[in-house]
Design a protein around this motif. Structure first.
Motif, PDB file in Angstrom:
ATOM      1  N   ARG A 184      -3.577 -43.865  27.300  1.00 52.30           N
ATOM      2  CA  ARG A 184      -2.160 -43.615  27.050  1.00 52.30           C
ATOM      3  C   ARG A 184      -1.719 -42.286  27.660  1.00 52.30           C
ATOM      4  NH1 ARG A 184       0.534 -46.011  22.748  1.00 52.30           N
ATOM      5  NH2 ARG A 184      -0.923 -47.721  23.084  1.00 52.30           N
ATOM      6  N   GLU A 185      -2.597 -41.296  27.613  1.00 52.79           N
ATOM      7  CA  GLU A 185      -2.290 -39.986  28.194  1.00 52.79           C
ATOM      8  C   GLU A 185      -2.130 -40.089  29.714  1.00 52.79           C
ATOM      9  OE1 GLU A 185      -1.566 -35.904  28.479  1.00 52.79           O
ATOM     10  OE2 GLU A 185      -1.729 -37.110  26.644  1.00 52.79           O
ATOM     11  N   ARG A 195       3.317 -37.892  26.272  1.00 53.62           N
ATOM     12  CA  ARG A 195       2.503 -38.956  25.670  1.00 53.62           C
ATOM     13  C   ARG A 195       3.117 -39.480  24.379  1.00 53.62           C
ATOM     14  NH1 ARG A 195      -1.161 -40.226  21.953  1.00 53.62           N
ATOM     15  NH2 ARG A 195      -2.989 -41.464  22.533  1.00 53.62           N
ATOM     16  N   SER A 196       3.630 -38.581  23.540  1.00 46.93           N
ATOM     17  CA  SER A 196       4.226 -39.005  22.275  1.00 46.93           C
ATOM     18  C   SER A 196       5.456 -39.873  22.516  1.00 46.93           C
ATOM     19  CB  SER A 196       4.602 -37.786  21.431  1.00 46.93           C
ATOM     20  OG  SER A 196       3.461 -37.032  21.114  1.00 46.93           O
ATOM     21  N   SER A 199       4.326 -43.333  23.588  1.00 46.17           N
ATOM     22  CA  SER A 199       3.841 -44.107  22.447  1.00 46.17           C
ATOM     23  C   SER A 199       5.001 -44.627  21.596  1.00 46.17           C
ATOM     24  CB  SER A 199       2.899 -43.257  21.588  1.00 46.17           C
ATOM     25  OG  SER A 199       1.729 -42.919  22.308  1.00 46.17           O
ATOM     26  N   ARG A 200       6.013 -43.792  21.391  1.00 45.39           N
ATOM     27  CA  ARG A 200       7.176 -44.226  20.617  1.00 45.39           C
ATOM     28  C   ARG A 200       7.894 -45.380  21.307  1.00 45.39           C
ATOM     29  NH1 ARG A 200       7.886 -38.621  19.798  1.00 45.39           N
ATOM     30  NH2 ARG A 200       9.476 -38.532  21.446  1.00 45.39           N
ATOM     31  N   GLY A 203       5.806 -48.541  21.014  1.00 48.91           N
ATOM     32  CA  GLY A 203       5.894 -49.050  19.646  1.00 48.91           C
ATOM     33  C   GLY A 203       7.222 -49.745  19.384  1.00 48.91           C
TER      34      GLY A 203
END
Length: 221
Positions: A184-185, A195-196, A199-200, A203
């Motif tokens: 993911r990074e 990265r965050s 991910s959001r 999701g």
């Protein structure tokens, strides 16, 4: 010395497309091809270094990283087993590498020289050398257009739109399953995102029923 499995792997690479299996060893000998083994996190070449050879990953994983003067890094390319790298740079000759190439895990690499290939063709190396040279030009052309697609991707200002465009682009190659081969990074760095934030977005897209996140892949619904 190459194993039978490694020879089979080479013949599956586009560089050797159309080459009869029984003539592979003879061609590699003409080209003075050599293999080298590297431990994890070994630097194959650094940024700015002149490159005179291309490599094919026989085992392991090789990554291309770009570093900015202020210390930021971004992942430019990933080369898994069977992947070809350095072909564009060795053809450019006078251009220093824009990336540092290093191993993400222990790797065995087969190296080929453009000078040896051209010498082979000049000495009437036969149809095999001509075929290899033609395949090399086709590979370089494909990588040029892949670079253009990446540049267009990074030019999209909105993060979600950029991610959607990337997933569509990758899904077209496989029919719906995106196997990035990245963490993911690494995907976030490839897309120029946090990265965050990535991910959001992933999701949210899964909750909306647009994708299905799997281990090591993403299914487009």
């Amino acid at each position: 010395m190459l194993t039978d499995e490694e020879k089979k792997l080479l013949l599956q690479n586009r560089l050797f497309a159309g080459l009869p299996a029984e003539r592979l060893s003879g061609l590699l000998q003409k080209l003075s091809a050599r293999t080298a083994c590297f431990g994890k996190n070994s630097v194959i070449w650094g940024m700015g270094e002149r490159v005179d050879r291309a490599g094919i990953v026989l085992s392991g994983r090789v990554e291309a990283w770009r570093y900015t003067p202020d210390g930021q890094e971004s992942l430019s390319a990933v080369h898994e087993t069977g992947g070809l790298f350095g072909d564009v740079l060795m053809s450019a000759r006078t251009v220093g590498s824009p990336v540092e190439l290093r191993t993400a895990k222990p790797a065995k690499i087969l190296f080929l020289s453009l000078d040896a290939l051209l010498r082979c063709c000049a000495e009437d190396g036969g149809s095999d050398c001509a075929r290899l040279l033609s395949n090399l030009l086709g590979e370089i052309s494909e990588k040029y257009w892949a670079l253009q697609r990446h540049i267009r991707l990074l030019s999209i200002p909105d993060g979600r739109t950029r991610l959607e465009a990337y997933l569509r682009q990758e899904a077209e190659k496989t029919g719906g399953i995106v196997c990035t081969g990245m963490t993911r990074e690494q995907m976030a760095r490839y897309l120029g995102m946090n990265r965050s934030a990535l991910s959001r977005l992933l999701g949210a897209m899964q909750r909306e029923g647009r994708i299905e996140l799997r281990r090591g892949s993403i299914r487009i619904l």
